[in-house]
Design a protein around this motif. Structure first.
Motif, PDB file in Angstrom:
ATOM      1  N   LEU A 430      32.576  37.414  39.253  1.00  0.00           N
ATOM      2  CA  LEU A 430      33.572  37.975  40.151  1.00  0.00           C
ATOM      3  C   LEU A 430      34.897  38.198  39.420  1.00  0.00           C
ATOM      4  CD1 LEU A 430      34.099  37.064  43.846  1.00  0.00           C
ATOM      5  CD2 LEU A 430      36.080  37.353  42.365  1.00  0.00           C
ATOM      6  N   ALA A 431      35.289  37.221  38.607  1.00  0.00           N
ATOM      7  CA  ALA A 431      36.546  37.338  37.867  1.00  0.00           C
ATOM      8  C   ALA A 431      36.555  38.571  36.972  1.00  0.00           C
ATOM      9  CB  ALA A 431      36.782  36.084  37.037  1.00  0.00           C
ATOM     10  N   GLY A 432      35.395  38.921  36.428  1.00  0.00           N
ATOM     11  CA  GLY A 432      35.310  40.085  35.557  1.00  0.00           C
ATOM     12  C   GLY A 432      35.513  41.401  36.277  1.00  0.00           C
ATOM     13  N   GLN A 433      35.452  41.392  37.598  1.00  0.00           N
ATOM     14  CA  GLN A 433      35.617  42.622  38.374  1.00  0.00           C
ATOM     15  C   GLN A 433      36.984  42.724  39.048  1.00  0.00           C
ATOM     16  OE1 GLN A 433      31.899  43.784  40.643  1.00  0.00           O
ATOM     17  NE2 GLN A 433      31.346  41.685  40.076  1.00  0.00           N
ATOM     18  N   VAL A 434      37.809  41.700  38.886  1.00  0.00           N
ATOM     19  CA  VAL A 434      39.163  41.743  39.429  1.00  0.00           C
ATOM     20  C   VAL A 434      40.063  42.431  38.407  1.00  0.00           C
ATOM     21  CG1 VAL A 434      41.112  40.380  40.236  1.00  0.00           C
ATOM     22  CG2 VAL A 434      38.800  39.669  40.801  1.00  0.00           C
ATOM     23  N   ARG A 435      40.803  43.417  38.834  1.00  0.00           N
ATOM     24  CA  ARG A 435      41.611  44.233  37.928  1.00  0.00           C
ATOM     25  C   ARG A 435      42.961  43.564  37.664  1.00  0.00           C
ATOM     26  NH1 ARG A 435      41.908  48.252  40.956  1.00  0.00           N
ATOM     27  NH2 ARG A 435      44.106  48.016  41.554  1.00  0.00           N
ATOM     28  N   THR A 436      42.954  42.584  36.777  1.00  0.00           N
ATOM     29  CA  THR A 436      44.172  41.863  36.413  1.00  0.00           C
ATOM     30  C   THR A 436      44.186  41.604  34.912  1.00  0.00           C
ATOM     31  OG1 THR A 436      43.118  39.714  36.840  1.00  0.00           O
ATOM     32  CG2 THR A 436      44.370  40.710  38.653  1.00  0.00           C
TER      33      THR A 436
END
Length: 487
Positions: A430-436
């Protein structure tokens, strides 16, 4: 300033009403008072740098930089290490200035000091890094080399929320890599973000002319950006001001590093440890009154946990005492200004009028805004879309991981995020898909490390990074040379 009655550090007689440019000198722009947000007391008076002061400082810095760049890197690093020693020796006085000027609790002051020491140590270590490459040459008998050289003079425009840390984050690597620096501290924190920095490096033996501390408002900042001797600007602040800096720097073909705002999400999946997640969420939103670009501005919680998470978050909020940060037991001090307090109030009030519900907090007393939890927050509300920069936690329920990602990415910002789950593979996916630009698993959103690149995407910055080896790219430029292998 000190409780013991001993002479305060740095000695006010040296710097009151002055700027630092080739030593302490009278400013051309008059003076400005410095007030304590918790009490309104007048703490000090600093000089205001005029455009003429900036022009003089830029010229002095450009001349001094040439000799500084010619010194051995280890000699430059030694100055930074001595500055770290001065910082340690005067940590009590610096903590007090940070608390009184910025409204943070003493622990926040201690954090800035520790982080400042880390920045100095990390920057000093850069002196031993290789700065060049031997390139393959397409021409037989000719050598081809490339190496990094200083930019020259770097302008640093500093914010009020972490004035010592952000000053060190930019000027320490800039100096050790052979540049001179013009530092413009924020008008709210010109002592802890400016005077203190000048005194640290003066006592550390930094050669004269390499660091100029130029307090002032937007006009001073505009002069720093426009100065022909300034090759690069490192700016931390609001999106609106960052756009203006970028436009002005772009017109002059200058490099610019922008560290701007954030609307950061802490995402709590259905298998998360609720108590741990709520503790991280409370610290992420309520720490330093939420006045951090990496604070959590949204709490995205799976609908199966939202009731228990919200209950735990309310418990943390109610346990936090609000008041003068110098009093024992106070966890939240004042926000920095009436303007900022009114902004927080407007965002909450408009969201409540649109249907959000205040579960705890929500009403300020002067500059003191209590830890606040909102639910029933919709995407059309200011609490969802705007960076609050205050101790307000909007809680938003989601049903699936896909929906959580979509909600987290529903923002023009892209600075930081946190994901909580007992499954590291799931959280990592999930973290890999958050644009940050930064993301942390089973932790707070508000993290910082001297050896890590710090920056965001979208309106959180211009893609630049400061921190660790990223500093090499920011504060130097490449030079390429070829020559015969034999004379």
């Amino acid at each position: 300033m000190t409780a013991t009655g001993r002479e305060a550090w740095p000695a006010a007689a040296e710097w009151t009403g002055k700027i630092y440019s080739g030593g302490w000198r009278q400013s051309g722009g008059g003076t400005q008072p410095v007030h304590e947000p918790a009490t309104g007391a007048r703490l000090a008076e600093v000089g205001v740098a005029s455009p003429g002061d900036v022009a003089r400082s830029g010229a002095l810095a450009a001349r001094a930089q040439q000799g500084w760049a010619a010194m051995a890197p280890a000699e430059r690093a030694e100055v930074l290490l001595r500055a770290a020693g001065v910082l340690r020796d005067n940590s009590g006085a610096i903590r007090e200035w940070t608390v009184r000027e910025s409204g943070g609790v003493p622990a926040k002051g201690d954090y800035e000091i520790a982080a400042g020491l880390s920045q100095l140590a990390q920057a000093a270590g850069m002196a031993s890094l290789p700065l060049g490459e031997i390139l393959s040459s397409p021409v037989p008998g000719r050598a081809s080399h490339a190496w990094r050289v200083p930019l020259g003079v770097v302008g640093v425009i500093n914010p009020w929320n972490a004035p010592l840390l952000f000053a060190m984050r930019a000027l320490a690597p800039a100096l050790v890599l052979g540049n001179a620096v013009l530092l413009k501290p924020d008008p709210h924190t010109p002592v802890s973000g400016g005077v203190v920095v000048a005194q640290l490096f003066e006592e550390a033996g930094l050669p004269e002319g390499l660091l100029h501390v130029l307090p002032g408002g937007p006009g001073t900042g505009e002069a720093v950006v426009a100065d022909p001797h300034v090759a690069m600007v490192a700016f931390t602040g609001s999106v609106q001001a960052g756009r203006a800096v970028a436009r002005a720097a772009g017109d002059r073909l200058k490099r610019v590093a922008l560290e701007l705002g954030g609307k950061n999400s802490i995402v709590v999946l259905d298998d998360a440890d609720v108590d741990a997640a709520a503790a991280a969420g409370a610290l992420s939103t309520f720490g330093y009154q939420g006045q951090a670009c990496v604070a959590a501005g949204r709490h995205l919680v799976h609908d199966g946990l939202v009731e228990s998470y919200t209950e735990a978050l309310i418990g943390h909020a109610r346990a936090l005492r609000v008041g003068d940060p110098r009093e024992d037991g106070v966890a939240l001090g004042p926000v920095i200004s009436e303007r900022q307090a009114a902004r927080i109030e407007r965002i909450v009030d408009e969201s409540v009028a649109a249907g959000a519900r205040v579960l705890v907090g929500g009403r300020r007393e002067g500059l003191f805004y209590p830890p606040t939890v909102l639910d029933h927050v919709e995407r059309t509300m200011p609490a969802f879309s705007e960076e609050i920069f205050g101790p307000v936690a909007p809680v938003i329920a989601f049903h699936t991981d896909t929906e959580a990602i979509e909600i987290a990415n529903d923002t023009e910002y892209g600075l930081a995020a946190a994901v909580h789950s007992r499954s590291l593979p799931r959280a990592t996916a999930l973290a890999g898909q958050v644009r940050t630009g930064m993301v942390h698993i089973n932790d707070v959103t508000a993290k910082d490390a001297a050896n890590a690149p710090f920056g965001g995407m979208g309106e959180s910055g211009n893609g630049s990074r400061i921190g660790g080896t990223a500093n090499l790219e920011q504060f130097t430029q490449w030079r390429w040379a070829t020559m015969p292998e034999t004379a």
